[in-house]
Design a protein around this motif. Structure first.
Motif, short mmCIF file in Angstrom:
data_model
loop_
_atom_site.label_atom_id
_atom_site.label_comp_id
_atom_site.label_asym_id
_atom_site.label_seq_id
_atom_site.Cartn_x
_atom_site.Cartn_y
_atom_site.Cartn_z
N TYR A 241 36.59 42.82 41.08
CA TYR A 241 36.83 41.51 40.44
C TYR A 241 38.27 41.09 40.75
O TYR A 241 39.03 40.70 39.84
CB TYR A 241 36.62 41.55 38.93
CG TYR A 241 35.34 42.19 38.46
CD1 TYR A 241 34.17 41.43 38.33
CD2 TYR A 241 35.29 43.53 38.12
CE1 TYR A 241 32.99 42.02 37.89
CE2 TYR A 241 34.12 44.11 37.66
CZ TYR A 241 32.97 43.36 37.55
OH TYR A 241 31.81 43.95 37.10
N CYS A 242 38.66 41.13 42.01
CA CYS A 242 40.08 41.00 42.36
C CYS A 242 40.61 39.58 42.30
O CYS A 242 41.83 39.38 42.37
CB CYS A 242 40.34 41.60 43.74
SG CYS A 242 39.72 40.60 45.13
N ALA A 296 30.93 43.04 42.66
CA ALA A 296 31.69 44.28 42.45
C ALA A 296 30.78 45.47 42.21
O ALA A 296 30.97 46.55 42.80
CB ALA A 296 32.65 44.10 41.29
N THR A 297 29.78 45.32 41.35
CA THR A 297 28.89 46.44 41.03
C THR A 297 28.06 46.84 42.24
O THR A 297 27.96 48.03 42.58
CB THR A 297 27.97 46.07 39.85
OG1 THR A 297 28.77 45.78 38.70
CG2 THR A 297 27.03 47.22 39.53
N ALA A 298 27.45 45.86 42.90
CA ALA A 298 26.62 46.17 44.07
C ALA A 298 27.45 46.83 45.16
O ALA A 298 26.98 47.78 45.82
CB ALA A 298 25.97 44.89 44.60
N PHE A 299 28.67 46.36 45.35
CA PHE A 299 29.53 46.96 46.37
C PHE A 299 29.81 48.42 46.06
O PHE A 299 29.65 49.30 46.91
CB PHE A 299 30.84 46.18 46.47
CG PHE A 299 31.82 46.77 47.45
CD1 PHE A 299 31.79 46.40 48.78
CD2 PHE A 299 32.76 47.71 47.04
CE1 PHE A 299 32.67 46.96 49.70
CE2 PHE A 299 33.64 48.28 47.94
CZ PHE A 299 33.60 47.90 49.27
N VAL A 311 40.94 49.50 39.94
CA VAL A 311 41.34 48.46 38.99
C VAL A 311 40.12 47.59 38.72
O VAL A 311 39.43 47.19 39.67
CB VAL A 311 42.49 47.60 39.54
CG1 VAL A 311 42.87 46.52 38.52
CG2 VAL A 311 43.70 48.44 39.91
N VAL A 312 39.84 47.31 37.46
CA VAL A 312 38.76 46.38 37.12
C VAL A 312 39.31 45.29 36.20
O VAL A 312 40.04 45.57 35.26
CB VAL A 312 37.56 47.09 36.45
CG1 VAL A 312 36.84 47.98 37.45
CG2 VAL A 312 37.97 47.90 35.24
N ASN A 313 38.95 44.07 36.52
CA ASN A 313 39.37 42.92 35.71
C ASN A 313 38.17 41.99 35.56
O ASN A 313 38.12 40.91 36.13
CB ASN A 313 40.55 42.20 36.40
CG ASN A 313 41.05 41.02 35.59
OD1 ASN A 313 40.94 40.99 34.37
ND2 ASN A 313 41.61 40.04 36.27
N PRO A 314 37.16 42.42 34.79
CA PRO A 314 35.89 41.70 34.73
C PRO A 314 35.95 40.48 33.80
O PRO A 314 36.91 40.32 33.02
CB PRO A 314 34.93 42.74 34.16
CG PRO A 314 35.81 43.55 33.24
CD PRO A 314 37.14 43.64 33.94
#
Length: 381
Positions: A241-242, A296-299, A311-314
């Motif tokens: 989620y960049c 993001a999840t599928a990747f 790093v996650v910024n959902p």
């Protein structure tokens, strides 16, 4: 902070505005502690980051109401009547000074405000963003392209009134639904992105790219993440989620591989532009950074190997059970989690029991409301 709109009862969005700000911040910090509960047991709580009490919002999403001759910029009341909030104290002067010329442009270009009841009219919303340098991006969210020629005709006049106007576009939202913008964007200016300069790093914000609406607190959030990443010294980093690359580009370092993943093609293009500028300037690690447009999840689930740090910024819903489960099963050693919803954060932390919160810090992106941004450093137990 006092607000005439709140006291008159015409806008009650800032539900905590009558509470002294120091108390707001302390209560918010305590509320996040309660919400995370056992999921953050044993973590060190860093002092919360305060915001300015007024003038902190760098993006205005103004619903357009009223009439073409006398438009309102603000919100709709319970009767779906436009309430003008051009004097709202949440906006800095560089942003709020754009409202009057924009209201006059609506009349000059004969842009009819959209009426929810009759489903007639064209102009639904105005989205205005100001950069740290004082430049402006203005987006006209309209039902169709019917007024495109008139907008283009009057744009030179608007630029005379707003010399700081750098980027303008027409966003097309034909559907009658409760969203702020549509998928199609038509640029009205040669420039397509707004430079957002933060601590020597220039991020490029395109019309449909996400960026924090409180730039001052966003700066502190990036600083905190940069410190945590430097302390961890990972060989490789993923930023899921960049967005426009804010966290990923903070993670650059000699010999370090950095990968940003974001669904928005516009945001990825912005991140790549910043990466290329840093590479041209000889910044260490810039040539080892890349960005891909993907879910993001599928990747993550499709990869054979995981990095040392993620790093996650959902969005408010959090990373969800699939990505949380992948992180729990992986050999990722460190996670930096930036959350805008403590409830979804608590669920995600509970789904990753092997990744323990080490440090937690509340960042007050949204003064006078109960909303909180929370940054968490997690390490594998």
């Amino acid at each position: 902070m006092r607000c005439d709109y709140f006291e008159a009862g015409v806008c009650r969005s800032c539900v905590l505005i009558e509470t002294p700000y120091a108390r707001q911040l302390a209560d918010k910090d305590e509320a996040v502690r309660r919400t995370l509960g056992e999921a953050a047991a044993g973590a060190r709580w860093l002092p919360p980051v305060a915001s300015d009490e007024s003038g902190f919002r760098t993006k205005a999403k103004m619903v357009v109401g009223g009439t073409t001759a006398n438009p309102t910029l603000g919100i709709l009341d319970g009767e779906r009547v436009g309430v003008d909030l051009q004097g709202c104290g949440l906006y800095p002067a560089q942003l709020s000074s754009a409202f009057a010329p924009l209201a006059e442009l609506i009349a000059r270009a004969a842009l009819s405000p959209y009426d929810l009841d009759t489903r007639r009219g064209e102009l639904k919303n105005l989205i205005v963003t100001v950069s740290p340098d004082g430049e402006l991006m203005v987006r006209f969210v309209m039902r169709s392209t019917e007024a495109l020629a008139r907008l283009a005709k009057h744009l030179p006049w608007l630029r005379e009134q707003l010399p700081s106007l750098a980027v303008a576009s027409l966003n097309v939202l034909p559907e009658h639904r409760a969203v702020v913008e549509g998928e199609r964007e038509i640029m009205l200016t040669e420039r397509e992105s707004l430079p957002m300069r933060l601590d020597g790093l220039t991020l490029h914000l395109r019309p449909q790219s996400f960026f924090q609406t409180n730039t001052g607190v966003a700066r502190e959030l990036y600083r905190q993440a940069r410190a945590w990443i430097a302390e961890s010294s990972p060989a490789d980093v993923w930023d899921l989620y960049c967005g426009v690359g804010g966290f990923a580009l903070q993670a650059l370092g000699p010999g370090r591989s950095v990968l940003g993943v974001e669904l928005s093609q516009q945001a990825v293009a912005s991140a790549q532009l910043t990466r290329d500028e840093l590479a041209a300037a000889g910044v260490a690690g810039a040539t080892d950074a890349r960005f891909v447009a993907a879910d993001a999840t599928a990747f993550a689930l499709a990869q054979e190997h995981a990095p040392e740090l993620v790093v996650v910024n959902p969005p408010r819903r959090g990373i969800g059970p699939e990505l949380a489960g992948w992180l729990e099963r992986s050999d990722v050693a460190t996670v930096v989690y930036s959350s805008c919803h403590p409830g979804s954060l608590a669920k995600d932390l509970a789904a990753m029991p092997s990744l323990r919160p080490v440090e937690v810090r509340v960042m007050d992106m949204f003064p006078h409301t109960a909303h909180a941004e929370t940054a968490v450093l997690l390490r594998r137990a």
